[in-house]
Structure formats: C-alpha cells, structure tokens
Design a protein around this motif. Structure first.
Motif, PDB file in Angstrom:
ATOM      1  N   CYS A  38      -2.577  13.680  38.391  1.00  0.00           N
ATOM      2  CA  CYS A  38      -2.193  14.888  37.650  1.00  0.00           C
ATOM      3  C   CYS A  38      -2.991  14.980  36.355  1.00  0.00           C
ATOM      4  O   CYS A  38      -3.533  16.040  36.016  1.00  0.00           O
ATOM      5  CB  CYS A  38      -0.699  14.879  37.325  1.00  0.00           C
ATOM      6  SG  CYS A  38       0.379  14.734  38.750  1.00  0.00           S
ATOM      7  N   ARG A  39      -3.068  13.867  35.634  1.00  0.00           N
ATOM      8  CA  ARG A  39      -3.800  13.831  34.366  1.00  0.00           C
ATOM      9  C   ARG A  39      -5.267  14.181  34.590  1.00  0.00           C
ATOM     10  O   ARG A  39      -5.850  14.967  33.838  1.00  0.00           O
ATOM     11  CB  ARG A  39      -3.653  12.466  33.718  1.00  0.00           C
ATOM     12  CG  ARG A  39      -4.427  12.311  32.419  1.00  0.00           C
ATOM     13  CD  ARG A  39      -4.140  10.973  31.769  1.00  0.00           C
ATOM     14  NE  ARG A  39      -5.161  10.605  30.811  1.00  0.00           N
ATOM     15  CZ  ARG A  39      -4.969   9.735  29.833  1.00  0.00           C
ATOM     16  NH1 ARG A  39      -3.807   9.132  29.702  1.00  0.00           N
ATOM     17  NH2 ARG A  39      -5.949   9.437  29.009  1.00  0.00           N
ATOM     18  N   ASP A  40      -5.872  13.610  35.636  1.00  0.00           N
ATOM     19  CA  ASP A  40      -7.285  13.884  35.916  1.00  0.00           C
ATOM     20  C   ASP A  40      -7.515  15.353  36.235  1.00  0.00           C
ATOM     21  O   ASP A  40      -8.453  15.967  35.733  1.00  0.00           O
ATOM     22  CB  ASP A  40      -7.783  13.014  37.067  1.00  0.00           C
ATOM     23  CG  ASP A  40      -7.895  11.547  36.691  1.00  0.00           C
ATOM     24  OD1 ASP A  40      -7.879  11.221  35.476  1.00  0.00           O
ATOM     25  OD2 ASP A  40      -7.989  10.714  37.611  1.00  0.00           O
ATOM     26  N   SER A  41      -6.659  15.914  37.072  1.00  0.00           N
ATOM     27  CA  SER A  41      -6.795  17.317  37.462  1.00  0.00           C
ATOM     28  C   SER A  41      -6.632  18.246  36.255  1.00  0.00           C
ATOM     29  O   SER A  41      -7.433  19.162  36.045  1.00  0.00           O
ATOM     30  CB  SER A  41      -5.754  17.655  38.538  1.00  0.00           C
ATOM     31  OG  SER A  41      -5.772  19.028  38.824  1.00  0.00           O
ATOM     32  N   LEU A  42      -5.599  18.015  35.467  1.00  0.00           N
ATOM     33  CA  LEU A  42      -5.353  18.845  34.290  1.00  0.00           C
ATOM     34  C   LEU A  42      -6.434  18.638  33.234  1.00  0.00           C
ATOM     35  O   LEU A  42      -6.834  19.594  32.554  1.00  0.00           O
ATOM     36  CB  LEU A  42      -3.969  18.554  33.720  1.00  0.00           C
ATOM     37  CG  LEU A  42      -2.797  18.969  34.614  1.00  0.00           C
ATOM     38  CD1 LEU A  42      -1.497  18.362  34.114  1.00  0.00           C
ATOM     39  CD2 LEU A  42      -2.696  20.483  34.710  1.00  0.00           C
ATOM     40  N   VAL A  47     -11.080  20.647  29.968  1.00  0.00           N
ATOM     41  CA  VAL A  47     -12.481  20.530  29.552  1.00  0.00           C
ATOM     42  C   VAL A  47     -13.292  21.743  30.019  1.00  0.00           C
ATOM     43  O   VAL A  47     -14.100  22.283  29.264  1.00  0.00           O
ATOM     44  CB  VAL A  47     -13.100  19.212  30.071  1.00  0.00           C
ATOM     45  CG1 VAL A  47     -14.610  19.193  29.872  1.00  0.00           C
ATOM     46  CG2 VAL A  47     -12.466  18.023  29.356  1.00  0.00           C
ATOM     47  N   ALA A  48     -13.056  22.203  31.238  1.00  0.00           N
ATOM     48  CA  ALA A  48     -13.844  23.309  31.792  1.00  0.00           C
ATOM     49  C   ALA A  48     -13.408  24.679  31.275  1.00  0.00           C
ATOM     50  O   ALA A  48     -14.256  25.539  31.005  1.00  0.00           O
ATOM     51  CB  ALA A  48     -13.764  23.290  33.314  1.00  0.00           C
ATOM     52  N   LEU A  54      -7.726  21.697  24.134  1.00  0.00           N
ATOM     53  CA  LEU A  54      -8.251  20.402  23.710  1.00  0.00           C
ATOM     54  C   LEU A  54      -8.284  20.329  22.186  1.00  0.00           C
ATOM     55  O   LEU A  54      -7.871  19.330  21.594  1.00  0.00           O
ATOM     56  CB  LEU A  54      -9.647  20.162  24.291  1.00  0.00           C
ATOM     57  CG  LEU A  54     -10.418  18.950  23.773  1.00  0.00           C
ATOM     58  CD1 LEU A  54      -9.613  17.662  23.879  1.00  0.00           C
ATOM     59  CD2 LEU A  54     -11.747  18.829  24.510  1.00  0.00           C
ATOM     60  N   ALA A  55      -8.745  21.395  21.550  1.00  0.00           N
ATOM     61  CA  ALA A  55      -8.793  21.410  20.085  1.00  0.00           C
ATOM     62  C   ALA A  55      -7.397  21.255  19.490  1.00  0.00           C
ATOM     63  O   ALA A  55      -7.210  20.524  18.509  1.00  0.00           O
ATOM     64  CB  ALA A  55      -9.431  22.711  19.598  1.00  0.00           C
ATOM     65  N   ALA A 108     -19.795  18.679  27.858  1.00  0.00           N
ATOM     66  CA  ALA A 108     -18.662  18.351  28.733  1.00  0.00           C
ATOM     67  C   ALA A 108     -18.317  16.872  28.641  1.00  0.00           C
ATOM     68  O   ALA A 108     -17.132  16.503  28.609  1.00  0.00           O
ATOM     69  CB  ALA A 108     -18.973  18.753  30.177  1.00  0.00           C
ATOM     70  N   ASP A 109     -19.320  16.001  28.569  1.00  0.00           N
ATOM     71  CA  ASP A 109     -19.068  14.564  28.461  1.00  0.00           C
ATOM     72  C   ASP A 109     -18.354  14.214  27.163  1.00  0.00           C
ATOM     73  O   ASP A 109     -17.409  13.425  27.149  1.00  0.00           O
ATOM     74  CB  ASP A 109     -20.370  13.762  28.564  1.00  0.00           C
ATOM     75  CG  ASP A 109     -20.940  13.747  29.976  1.00  0.00           C
ATOM     76  OD1 ASP A 109     -20.192  14.031  30.936  1.00  0.00           O
ATOM     77  OD2 ASP A 109     -22.141  13.442  30.110  1.00  0.00           O
ATOM     78  N   ASP A 110     -18.814  14.799  26.055  1.00  0.00           N
ATOM     79  CA  ASP A 110     -18.168  14.534  24.770  1.00  0.00           C
ATOM     80  C   ASP A 110     -16.757  15.111  24.734  1.00  0.00           C
ATOM     81  O   ASP A 110     -15.843  14.502  24.168  1.00  0.00           O
ATOM     82  CB  ASP A 110     -18.998  15.080  23.614  1.00  0.00           C
ATOM     83  CG  ASP A 110     -20.233  14.241  23.335  1.00  0.00           C
ATOM     84  OD1 ASP A 110     -20.349  13.123  23.889  1.00  0.00           O
ATOM     85  OD2 ASP A 110     -21.091  14.700  22.550  1.00  0.00           O
ATOM     86  N   ALA A 111     -16.566  16.281  25.333  1.00  0.00           N
ATOM     87  CA  ALA A 111     -15.223  16.874  25.390  1.00  0.00           C
ATOM     88  C   ALA A 111     -14.285  15.993  26.213  1.00  0.00           C
ATOM     89  O   ALA A 111     -13.126  15.781  25.828  1.00  0.00           O
ATOM     90  CB  ALA A 111     -15.285  18.285  25.978  1.00  0.00           C
TER      91      ALA A 111
END
Length: 144
Positions: A38-42, A47-48, A54-55, A108-111
């Motif tokens: 769930c965490r990975d999907s969300l 990020v996308a 995220l901010a 995207a990597d840094d985010a």
C-alpha cells in the motif's frame, strides 16, 4: 473522526497548490499499519501526481525548528538534507511558499528519497499523534 481528521491542520498550506489530505492520511496510515505494498503504491502516486501532498507531509516534519536536526543527519538522504536546509526556519514566513513549492522541482529520485525520509519520520510520530486522539476518546483499534 473521519479518516482525514488524522492529519487535519498538521500540513502546511500553499494557496493554489493544495495537498491531498486524504491521500496523505492513507499513505501515513499504510506506513503505520506496515502495509508496504500500500505504501509503495501510494508513494508512487504522490511522487508522480501529487507533489503538493509530498510538500505538505515533508513540511510538517522538517519545515519547523523541531525538524532542523535533519539537515545534519546521516540517517536521511542527501535530497532530504538539501531540501531541509533550504526550508529551515521558513515556517510562518513569506519564504515558506517557495520552500514548499521547490518540492515540485525535485527529480523523481530526489522526491522519492524525500518521501521515504518523511514517511520514516511519520512512522516515529505514530504513538504521539494517536495519543492526541486518544485524549479525545479515539483509539487506533476497531470497535468490538
């Protein structure tokens, strides 16, 4: 208490660039529950498609003085340290908007790195946040 009450009022706000509080709550809740798929999907969704979320999550952790030590921590990514240095002491100032919006400019990597460090921080707040709601008669266990 609705699901989104959990983070209500905790995330910084940028006019015209609103966080998705429901998405943030589901992501933090998935982390607290240990639901890694769930965490990975969300996380991919944040990020996308939801950098304001995220901010908001990162800002709640690192924008205020209690989050300042992260700037020097070897336990977080370089991306998080760099963003925290930019954002440090900007809460409640005119510069907070720029610091929060800068999350949209991250690669995207840094985010992803900032989000992972942010979620790790939120994982450590679980008992504190839930304790606030317990004082109001809420618990993290379902009714029987």
């Amino acid at each position: 208490m609705t699901d989104t009450d959990l983070l209500d009022g905790m995330m910084p706000y940028v006019d015209g660039w609103e966080s998705d509080v429901d998405l943030a709550t589901r992501l933090v809740g998935a982390s607290w529950a240990g639901c890694w798929p769930c965490r990975d999907s969300l996380s991919r969704q944040v990020v996308a498609d939801s950098r304001p979320t995220l901010a908001g999550l990162a800002g709640a952790c690192f924008l205020t003085p209690p989050g300042a030590p992260v700037r020097h921590s070897p336990h977080v990514s370089l991306a998080t340290r760099a963003w925290a240095a930019k954002a440090h002491h900007k809460a409640f100032t005119a510069d907070a908007t720029a610091a929060l919006r800068s999350v949209g400019e991250l690669s995207a990597d840094d985010a992803r790195a900032l989000l992972e460090d942010t979620l790790d921080h939120w994982m450590g707040t679980r008992s504190t946040v839930l304790g606030m709601f317990a004082d109001e008669g809420h618990t993290d266990t379902p009714p029987t």
